[in-house]
Write an enzyme that holds these catalytic residues in place. Structure first.
Site, PDB file in Angstrom:
ATOM      1  CE  LYS A  58      -3.588  -1.924   3.064  1.00 42.42           C
ATOM      2  NZ  LYS A  58      -4.242  -1.721   4.384  1.00 42.42           N
ATOM      3  N   GLY A  59       2.085   1.143   0.466  1.00 41.70           N
ATOM      4  CA  GLY A  59       2.909   2.315   0.788  1.00 41.70           C
ATOM      5  C   GLY A  59       3.128   3.315  -0.335  1.00 41.70           C
ATOM      6  CG  ASP A 118      14.528  -1.642   4.700  1.00 41.52           C
ATOM      7  OD1 ASP A 118      15.499  -0.986   5.079  1.00 41.52           O
ATOM      8  OD2 ASP A 118      13.904  -2.396   5.469  1.00 41.52           O
ATOM      9  CG  ASP A 174       1.565   1.201   7.361  1.00 42.71           C
ATOM     10  OD1 ASP A 174       2.502   0.941   6.589  1.00 42.71           O
ATOM     11  OD2 ASP A 174       1.018   0.336   8.074  1.00 42.71           O
ATOM     12  NE  ARG A 180      -1.637   2.613   4.905  1.00 44.40           N
ATOM     13  CZ  ARG A 180      -0.657   1.749   4.617  1.00 44.40           C
ATOM     14  NH1 ARG A 180       0.389   2.138   3.934  1.00 44.40           N
ATOM     15  NH2 ARG A 180      -0.726   0.502   5.028  1.00 44.40           N
TER      16      ARG A 180
END
Ligand code: 5GP
Ligand code: MG
Length: 190
Positions: A58-59, A118, A174, A180
């Site tokens: 979702k990010g 990451d 989030d 968010r």
């Protein structure tokens, strides 16, 4: 926004005895400049190529929404949902596809858009998955990069901003579904 915004939000895991504080790491105007720069590069490279842009949910949804509105050519979007984090702030190292592609990538120019690279595991797994499906080309784009955390060698084609090894939230990103909607990228501090 001030540089500290200690308000709690619904669902905030820090609500309770251990209060969490948010510190702005990247302010909204810097984000806007970076998104514009990335959009200019992508427009320059893809004009006339009708790429399929795949957002990783979702990010990336806020970044994707801002980015595509600055692309100066017709765009097609698909979305997948990968999950490498449970509810913790540390990667599980396992990548699951929770929601898959609806569009064929065969013979298409594909741009994969993520929020943060990451360890690199998610993007490298997903890029391999796409490459097996015979696209014409695949490039990757991320808003944020944590180079110090890399576990796999991965070349990201469009990189926004490199950040230190801190857990960040905001601009679509989030912590247990909270934060968010923050306009700036913030670091969660206990
Ligand atoms: P990787 O597979 O590269 O280790 O992690 C990729 C995903 O983990 C990112 O796309 C992002 O969704 C999530 N992630 C990495 N760092 C952070 C962080 O600081 N905050 C949040 N909320 N998610 C992160
Ligand atoms: Mg992500």
């Amino acid at each position: 926004m001030t540089d500290e915004c200690p308000e709690q939000q619904p669902g905030d895991p820090g609500a309770g005895p251990v209060a969490r504080r948010l510190k702005v790491l990247i302010a909204r105007d810097e984000l806007a400049r970076e998104v514009q720069r990335l959009a200019q590069e992508i427009t320059r490279d893809y004009h006339g190529k009708n790429p399929l842009i795949i957002g990783i949910l979702k990010g990336s949804f806020v970044f994707l929404a801002d980015l595509i509105r600055l692309l100066d050519f017709p765009v097609e979007i698909d979305l997948v949902r990968l999950s490498s984090y449970g509810s913790a702030t540390v990667s599980s190292g396992k990548v699951k596809m929770v929601h898959g592609l609806e569009t064929s990538v065969r013979d298409r120019h594909v741009i994969i858009v993520d929020d943060i690279v990451d360890t690199g595991l998610s993007l490298s797994h997903f890029a391999t998955y796409i490459k097996r499906r015979r696209p014409t080309s695949v490039k990757t784009c991320t808003l944020l990069d944590k180079p110090s955390r890399r576990q796999v060698k991965i070349n990201v084609d469009y990189v926004g901003i490199a950040i230190p090894d801190k857990f960040v939230v905001g601009y679509g990103i989030d912590c247990n579904e909270a934060y968010r909607n923050l306009c700036d990228i913030c670091v969660v501090e206990e």
